[in-house]
Design a protein around this motif. Structure first.
Motif, PDB file in Angstrom:
ATOM      1  N   THR A  76       0.834  -1.208   0.000  1.00 51.02           N
ATOM      2  CA  THR A  76       0.000   0.000   0.000  1.00 51.02           C
ATOM      3  C   THR A  76       0.865   1.253   0.000  1.00 51.02           C
ATOM      4  OG1 THR A  76      -1.689  -1.204   1.260  1.00 51.02           O
ATOM      5  CG2 THR A  76      -1.865   1.186   1.211  1.00 51.02           C
ATOM      6  N   ALA A  77       1.974   1.208   0.738  1.00 50.69           N
ATOM      7  CA  ALA A  77       2.905   2.340   0.730  1.00 50.69           C
ATOM      8  C   ALA A  77       3.528   2.511  -0.651  1.00 50.69           C
ATOM      9  CB  ALA A  77       3.994   2.121   1.785  1.00 50.69           C
ATOM     10  N   CYS A  78       3.884   1.410  -1.286  1.00 51.80           N
ATOM     11  CA  CYS A  78       4.441   1.492  -2.649  1.00 51.80           C
ATOM     12  C   CYS A  78       3.409   2.062  -3.622  1.00 51.80           C
ATOM     13  CB  CYS A  78       4.882   0.102  -3.116  1.00 51.80           C
ATOM     14  SG  CYS A  78       6.290  -0.573  -2.217  1.00 51.80           S
ATOM     15  N   SER A  79       2.137   1.735  -3.420  1.00 57.07           N
ATOM     16  CA  SER A  79       1.083   2.287  -4.274  1.00 57.07           C
ATOM     17  C   SER A  79       0.977   3.790  -4.096  1.00 57.07           C
ATOM     18  CB  SER A  79      -0.260   1.624  -3.937  1.00 57.07           C
ATOM     19  OG  SER A  79      -0.202   0.240  -4.131  1.00 57.07           O
ATOM     20  N   ALA A  80       1.055   4.249  -2.838  1.00 56.12           N
ATOM     21  CA  ALA A  80       0.926   5.687  -2.575  1.00 56.12           C
ATOM     22  C   ALA A  80       2.079   6.471  -3.190  1.00 56.12           C
ATOM     23  CB  ALA A  80       0.848   5.931  -1.073  1.00 56.12           C
ATOM     24  N   LEU A  81       3.282   5.881  -3.192  1.00 53.57           N
ATOM     25  CA  LEU A  81       4.462   6.567  -3.717  1.00 53.57           C
ATOM     26  C   LEU A  81       4.784   6.184  -5.159  1.00 53.57           C
ATOM     27  CD1 LEU A  81       6.799   6.189  -0.596  1.00 53.57           C
ATOM     28  CD2 LEU A  81       5.505   8.213  -1.270  1.00 53.57           C
ATOM     29  N   CYS A  82       3.970   5.274  -5.733  1.00 54.23           N
ATOM     30  CA  CYS A  82       4.210   4.767  -7.100  1.00 54.23           C
ATOM     31  C   CYS A  82       5.626   4.210  -7.245  1.00 54.23           C
ATOM     32  CB  CYS A  82       3.956   5.857  -8.140  1.00 54.23           C
ATOM     33  SG  CYS A  82       2.226   6.328  -8.277  1.00 54.23           S
ATOM     34  N   LEU A  83       6.061   3.444  -6.234  1.00 51.52           N
ATOM     35  CA  LEU A  83       7.394   2.830  -6.269  1.00 51.52           C
ATOM     36  C   LEU A  83       7.267   1.447  -6.905  1.00 51.52           C
ATOM     37  CD1 LEU A  83       8.756   3.800  -2.732  1.00 51.52           C
ATOM     38  CD2 LEU A  83       9.283   4.873  -4.922  1.00 51.52           C
ATOM     39  N   LEU A  84       7.325   1.406  -8.225  1.00 53.07           N
ATOM     40  CA  LEU A  84       7.129   0.152  -8.953  1.00 53.07           C
ATOM     41  C   LEU A  84       8.247  -0.840  -8.663  1.00 53.07           C
ATOM     42  CD1 LEU A  84       5.555  -1.493 -11.023  1.00 53.07           C
ATOM     43  CD2 LEU A  84       6.845  -0.342 -12.831  1.00 53.07           C
ATOM     44  N   ARG A  85       9.486  -0.362  -8.621  1.00 50.57           N
ATOM     45  CA  ARG A  85      10.618  -1.270  -8.415  1.00 50.57           C
ATOM     46  C   ARG A  85      10.533  -1.937  -7.045  1.00 50.57           C
ATOM     47  NH1 ARG A  85      17.079   0.313  -8.795  1.00 50.57           N
ATOM     48  NH2 ARG A  85      17.870  -1.755  -8.202  1.00 50.57           N
ATOM     49  N   THR A  86      10.277  -1.147  -6.008  1.00 47.01           N
ATOM     50  CA  THR A  86      10.151  -1.719  -4.659  1.00 47.01           C
ATOM     51  C   THR A  86       8.975  -2.682  -4.593  1.00 47.01           C
ATOM     52  OG1 THR A  86      11.051   0.328  -3.735  1.00 47.01           O
ATOM     53  CG2 THR A  86       9.937  -1.167  -2.215  1.00 47.01           C
ATOM     54  N   GLY A  87       7.866  -2.318  -5.245  1.00 46.10           N
ATOM     55  CA  GLY A  87       6.706  -3.200  -5.268  1.00 46.10           C
ATOM     56  C   GLY A  87       7.009  -4.533  -5.919  1.00 46.10           C
ATOM     57  N   ARG A  88       7.801  -4.499  -6.992  1.00 43.07           N
ATOM     58  CA  ARG A  88       8.171  -5.753  -7.653  1.00 43.07           C
ATOM     59  C   ARG A  88       9.081  -6.595  -6.761  1.00 43.07           C
ATOM     60  NH1 ARG A  88       9.096  -3.335 -13.787  1.00 43.07           N
ATOM     61  NH2 ARG A  88       7.004  -3.865 -14.569  1.00 43.07           N
ATOM     62  N   GLU A  89       9.956  -5.936  -6.016  1.00 44.29           N
ATOM     63  CA  GLU A  89      10.809  -6.687  -5.089  1.00 44.29           C
ATOM     64  C   GLU A  89       9.969  -7.370  -4.012  1.00 44.29           C
ATOM     65  OE1 GLU A  89      13.474  -3.774  -3.632  1.00 44.29           O
ATOM     66  OE2 GLU A  89      14.750  -3.739  -5.419  1.00 44.29           O
ATOM     67  N   VAL A  90       8.975  -6.659  -3.490  1.00 40.45           N
ATOM     68  CA  VAL A  90       8.083  -7.248  -2.485  1.00 40.45           C
ATOM     69  C   VAL A  90       7.292  -8.404  -3.100  1.00 40.45           C
ATOM     70  CG1 VAL A  90       6.122  -6.805  -0.959  1.00 40.45           C
ATOM     71  CG2 VAL A  90       7.918  -5.100  -1.191  1.00 40.45           C
ATOM     72  N   HIS A  91       6.898  -8.239  -4.358  1.00 35.90           N
ATOM     73  CA  HIS A  91       6.180  -9.305  -5.063  1.00 35.90           C
ATOM     74  C   HIS A  91       7.052 -10.554  -5.151  1.00 35.90           C
ATOM     75  CE1 HIS A  91       3.712 -10.549  -8.874  1.00 35.90           C
ATOM     76  NE2 HIS A  91       3.601 -11.403  -7.879  1.00 35.90           N
ATOM     77  N   GLY A  92       8.315 -10.386  -5.532  1.00 32.82           N
ATOM     78  CA  GLY A  92       9.221 -11.527  -5.601  1.00 32.82           C
ATOM     79  C   GLY A  92       9.423 -12.190  -4.253  1.00 32.82           C
ATOM     80  N   PHE A  93       9.526 -11.365  -3.191  1.00 26.83           N
ATOM     81  CA  PHE A  93       9.676 -11.913  -1.838  1.00 26.83           C
ATOM     82  C   PHE A  93       8.459 -12.748  -1.459  1.00 26.83           C
ATOM     83  CE2 PHE A  93       8.971 -11.716   2.711  1.00 26.83           C
ATOM     84  CZ  PHE A  93      10.202 -12.080   3.220  1.00 26.83           C
ATOM     85  N   SER A  94       7.269 -12.263  -1.794  1.00 35.74           N
ATOM     86  CA  SER A  94       6.045 -12.994  -1.441  1.00 35.74           C
ATOM     87  C   SER A  94       5.980 -14.338  -2.157  1.00 35.74           C
ATOM     88  CB  SER A  94       4.818 -12.146  -1.783  1.00 35.74           C
ATOM     89  OG  SER A  94       4.686 -11.982  -3.184  1.00 35.74           O
ATOM     90  N   LEU A  95       6.455 -14.385  -3.395  1.00 40.30           N
ATOM     91  CA  LEU A  95       6.452 -15.649  -4.129  1.00 40.30           C
ATOM     92  C   LEU A  95       7.452 -16.637  -3.533  1.00 40.30           C
ATOM     93  CD1 LEU A  95       6.228 -14.322  -7.805  1.00 40.30           C
ATOM     94  CD2 LEU A  95       4.398 -15.368  -6.466  1.00 40.30           C
ATOM     95  N   ARG A  96       8.626 -16.154  -3.140  1.00 36.84           N
ATOM     96  CA  ARG A  96       9.637 -17.036  -2.573  1.00 36.84           C
ATOM     97  C   ARG A  96       9.210 -17.600  -1.233  1.00 36.84           C
ATOM     98  NH1 ARG A  96      13.002 -12.876  -4.268  1.00 36.84           N
ATOM     99  NH2 ARG A  96      13.260 -12.163  -2.112  1.00 36.84           N
ATOM    100  N   ASN A  97       8.380 -16.877  -0.504  1.00 35.61           N
ATOM    101  CA  ASN A  97       7.956 -17.300   0.832  1.00 35.61           C
ATOM    102  C   ASN A  97       6.530 -17.832   0.853  1.00 35.61           C
ATOM    103  OD1 ASN A  97      10.156 -16.363   3.015  1.00 35.61           O
ATOM    104  ND2 ASN A  97      10.114 -14.888   1.340  1.00 35.61           N
ATOM    105  N   TYR A  98       6.048 -18.247  -0.309  1.00 33.18           N
ATOM    106  CA  TYR A  98       4.743 -18.912  -0.432  1.00 33.18           C
ATOM    107  C   TYR A  98       3.589 -18.053   0.065  1.00 33.18           C
ATOM    108  CZ  TYR A  98       8.006 -22.842  -0.633  1.00 33.18           C
ATOM    109  OH  TYR A  98       9.042 -23.663  -0.959  1.00 33.18           O
ATOM    110  N   MET A  99       3.705 -16.735  -0.063  1.00 33.05           N
ATOM    111  CA  MET A  99       2.614 -15.847   0.342  1.00 33.05           C
ATOM    112  C   MET A  99       1.995 -15.128  -0.848  1.00 33.05           C
ATOM    113  SD  MET A  99       3.926 -14.180   3.944  1.00 33.05           S
ATOM    114  CE  MET A  99       5.569 -13.759   3.405  1.00 33.05           C
TER     115      MET A  99
END
Length: 893
Positions: free
Chosen positions: A557-580
């Motif tokens: 949600t913070a990445c959405s507010a700041l339009c931080l696409l790169r950070t959001g993609r990193e969080v996305h990758g983390f969620s996939l690696r940790n089965y979330m």
């Protein structure tokens, strides 16, 4: 009696003295055991009293004393160490640590078995400090210590929370050659797991390859205790690949992990594999499988498993009732409770708690009252846990008065648990005043509220003053350092908007768990401090804390507010690696993040990959399409959601209706309106406001008014939308009347409302009314006029033909006029044919917006109307020179 070697062992009950108490009555009245012909009789074996198979397994203190006295009389006590150690174990078994300590002190030369019995006996009786001291004595005297010695002291360190001591002992055991000993490694892994240091437990496990099933059970159990469920399943799979045969303890832990993950297929496969391998299903394992089916929502399989069990006890019955309660089936829960009473199974307080949770449903009030009467009849009403469950039950069905009656019957402040439950009940009903009053009453009656009471009251108050007073109490009692109380405290500060105080309390927590980090990050996000939220998230990762789904949702949600696409993609990758990555909440946040960053293709890809979609994810995708300028896709997705049976919420409907308003499709809009009425959302303020705007843009002012009347509690947005709709349709007088009705309803206008009001005055030429409301903004409501308000006033004067007054108004403005204001004056000049003033307005507008085509076109049209074709050509050439591009007109007809 002196020790064979000098010792300084001081047990907890040393104040009672070293003399063996149980021997006194024998010495005072020796005739009880004396016999004149004792030398002619074979010595009896006194241990038959303790070993009698006809007696219960529980050792009794009276029998142990008789045996002890017999051994003292025959002088056999210290000649046979086996009997002495057995007697020592019996004293610990019956909980008489005082006699056990005295007996141990009188042993001339205790062997390693004696010391090990001291360690295990102290652990069994919760005397962990004494167990630790015994081990220290053994080490100081250089006594031989075996695997059972180390296992016992590991248990003591775990109970005391002394991980450092455990690490030192583990190092000592390795030095003594116990590196590969399974018993020692199990103890160390258990210590690390109990202390929340599962990574260290894994290191111990992987230090030495081991085929001991106990080690595998310990690490799998530790993973489950630390909620590392996927790790537990991975280790179990590795265990099977290495052909190490699991036992019932292994299966129980694995099934528990499957239940927590709601992985029905894996759990069902484990049970099938267990049957195939011939693992015997005992009562404990059968109950674990019951719990797995219940938590997975498969109650039919749970019922089948329950009736196949050869033996069923109160735990298995309670598990079934609790499973029905979790799945919202109060009828089956009550029926099982009835059958349980019929078969005469002992019912405990947890059974009653489970059935009351199941009956927390308006349709089950009759059954719940019957159960309440049964509780009175059987005497369970005096149990504080049952009363707390009754208080909670009545609170959940909305009968808070009944909860208070049960609380008063619990003798006021006698039980802390009922006080906490009553405060929680007040919190559920948003009765902050009553919750705070009860908290104060507890303090007045010298009943110290625990962390449950404190967290409950902190969760409902929204006053900084009151929150600071409770903060003082937590500091005084030390609760401020507790992770749950501290988390509630800084969450309260976040909710009240005091982020600095919130972060200060957060930093005071010595042990921050995943929940506390998630709450702090969420507090930053909810208060508009997205940058601080990301900083806090990075600090969390540096502490090696693994984020959970709640944390990832907040940071996305913070990445959405700041339009931080790169950070959001990193969080996305983390969620996939940790089965979330397939969690609904994380998926919704990912869809929203990609949508707000303008990457709708990625948002849709995430949406399609989530197996179980909820209404929030659908709303995020529909909103993404609507805000991204793709109304057709938003409508198609909404239709797909209806076909798939997904839950539609008010937010989703608002987004779809907004798309229809932009497309101007009345037919589809009417169908959606019918769907809204069918779902019962027509009274929701967000949906009603969207319908109002849709009908306004389509041109149906009457339907616009009807949509507004259906709203149950109109807010400032819906009132403003209705005023703007009437103003847009030239009904200025009606718009002002609605404005007066809004004020009468107690709703104060905001700056957007005044734009609608001034626009209504402008469209209808209500000059005096316009100036009156313009001055009322700051005078009555303290709202400073902005550019849009000044533009409305210029438009009001310009439409009335008072162009000079409009120019004077612009020059006297306290703020520098922008291109919008000069463009408004230019449009009025075009209507009234004032070329000179139009040139001035055009020059000012072009200075502020050199690439705005509308200004050039408007001025060129004015010159064309006046026949000044040379000026028209000049303006056209200037447009080409400044690279101003005019978009060609188009029509949908």
């Amino acid at each position: 009696m002196n020790f064979h070697i000098p010792r300084r062992f001081e047990p907890k009950i040393s104040a009672l003295g070293r003399r063996f108490v149980s021997s006194l009555p024998v010495r005072e009245n020796p005739s009880i055991f004396c016999d004149q012909n004792v030398n002619n009789v074979t010595k009896p074996n006194p241990f038959h009293i303790l070993k009698d198979p006809n007696k219960p397994r529980k050792v009794k203190l009276k029998d142990t004393k008789i045996v002890h006295a017999n051994l003292l009389r025959t002088h056999d006590l210290y000649l046979d160490m086996f009997r002495t150690n057995y007697l020592l174990d019996c004293y610990f078994e019956c909980g008489s640590t005082k006699y056990a300590f005295n007996l141990f002190d009188e042993i001339p030369d205790p062997n390693s078995v004696s010391w090990n019995l001291m360690l295990s006996g102290c652990n069994k009786n919760m005397l962990f400090e004494d167990s630790w001291r015994s081990f220290c004595e053994m080490h100081r005297f250089g006594l031989e210590m075996g695997e059972y010695t180390y296992g016992s002291v590991f248990s003591a360190c775990g109970a005391l929370g002394c991980v450092l001591r455990g690490e030192q002992i583990y190092g000592l055991s390795i030095k003594k050659g116990f590196l590969s000993n399974g018993y020692v490694r199990v103890g160390m892994m258990g210590l690390f797991s109990e202390s929340g240091r599962f990574d260290n437990a894994l290191r111990v496990f992987y230090d030495v390859p081991c085929d001991n099933v106990a080690c595998w059970n310990a690490i799998i159990s530790g993973a489950v205790k630390n909620m590392e469920y996927w790790v537990a399943l991975d280790i179990f799979s590795n265990m099977c690949h290495r052909l190490i045969m699991p036992n019932e303890f292994t299966i129980s832990s694995v099934v528990t992990a499957c239940a927590a993950l709601k992985d029905f297929d894996f759990g069902r496969g484990v049970q099938s594999w267990m049957i195939k391998c011939g693992i015997k299903e005992d009562l404990f394992l059968g109950t674990a499988i019951l719990s797995f089916y219940a938590k997975s929502g498969c109650m039919d399989d749970a019922v089948r498993q329950f009736w196949f069990m050869p033996v069923r006890n109160v735990v298995s019955w309670t598990t079934m009732i609790s499973g029905f309660a979790q799945n919202g089936d109060f009828v089956s829960a009550v029926e099982f409770f009835r059958q349980m009473r019929n078969v005469d199974v002992d019912i405990n307080q947890y059974t009653i708690t489970s059935v009351l949770i199941a009956c927390a449903n308006p349709d089950a009030v009759k059954e719940a009252i019957q159960i309440h009467c049964w509780i009175f009849k059987t005497g369970f009403y005096s149990d504080s846990v049952v009363k707390a469950s009754l208080i909670n039950f009545y609170a959940k069905i909305g009968a808070i008065d009944a909860s208070e009656i049960v609380f008063q019957d619990s003798e006021g402040m006698k039980h802390l648990s009922t006080c906490g439950t009553m405060i929680s009940a007040f919190a559920q009903h948003k009765s902050s005043k009553q919750a705070v009053n009860l908290f104060h009453r507890m303090l007045q009656e010298d009943v110290k509220p625990d962390k449950f009471c404190t967290t409950s009251v902190l969760g409902i108050i929204d006053s900084l003053n009151m929150g600071r007073q409770i903060h003082t109490y937590t500091i005084k009692t030390g609760l401020v350092f507790d992770v749950s109380a501290g988390s509630s405290l800084f969450t309260m500060y976040s909710k009240c908007g005091s982020l600095e105080e919130s972060y200060n309390v957060f930093n005071l927590l010595e042990r921050k768990d995943t929940i506390s980090w998630a709450l702090m990050i969420t507090g930053f996000v909810q208060n508009g401090s997205a940058t601080k939220a990301i900083y806090c998230f990075r600090e969390m990762l540096s502490e090696e804390i693994v984020p959970n789904g709640m944390t990832l949702t907040a940071i996305l949600t913070a990445c959405s507010a700041l339009c931080l696409l790169r950070t959001g993609r990193e969080v996305h990758g983390f969620s996939l690696r940790n089965y979330m990555g397939d969690q609904a909440s994380v998926g919704s946040a990912l869809v929203s993040m990609y949508s707000k960053c303008g990457i709708l293709c990625s948002a849709r890809r995430v949406f399609d990959m989530i197996p179980r979609k909820d209404q929030f994810m659908g709303s995020a995708m529909v909103s993404g399409y609507a805000q991204g300028g793709h109304p057709e896709e938003a409508i198609h997705l909404f239709c797909d959601m209806l076909v798939d049976g997904l839950v539609i919420d008010a937010f989703t409907l608002s987004g779809v209706i907004g798309c229809l308003a932009d497309l101007g499709r009345l037919g589809i809009g009417s169908q959606i309106h019918a769907q809204v009425i069918k779902m019962g959302f027509e009274s929701e303020v967000s949906v009603g406001s969207s319908l109002l705007v849709m009908y306004s843009k389509i041109g149906s002012i009457e339907d616009c008014r009807k949509a507004f009347q259906q709203i149950k509690a109109p807010d400032i947005i819906s009132w403003t939308a209705l005023i703007a709709s009437y103003a847009r349709h030239g009904k200025g007088t009606e718009a002002l009347q609605i404005y007066e009705l809004m004020k009468e309803s107690g709703t104060n206008p905001d700056s957007v409302t005044f734009v609608a009001v001034l626009s209504a005055c402008s469209h209808c030429g209500l000059i005096e009314e316009g100036f009156f409301h313009f001055s009322s903004m700051k005078k009555d409501y303290g709202i400073e006029p902005g550019y849009r308000h000044y533009s409305c006033m210029v438009d009001l004067l310009g439409r009335a033909g008072r162009l000079k007054d409009a120019e004077s108004f612009i020059t006297s403005m306290p703020i520098t006029p922008d291109a919008l204001i000069w463009g408004t004056l230019l449009a009025s000049c075009k209507v009234h044919g004032d070329v000179d003033l139009a040139k001035l307005a055009a020059e000012k507008a072009m200075e502020l917006e050199t690439h705005e085509a509308g200004t050039y076109v408007s001025m060129a049209n004015i010159c064309a109307d006046m026949g000044q074709w040379d000026n028209v050509l000049k303006l056209r050439s200037e447009m080409a020179g400044t690279e101003v591009i005019k978009e060609p007109g188009w029509s949908s007809l």
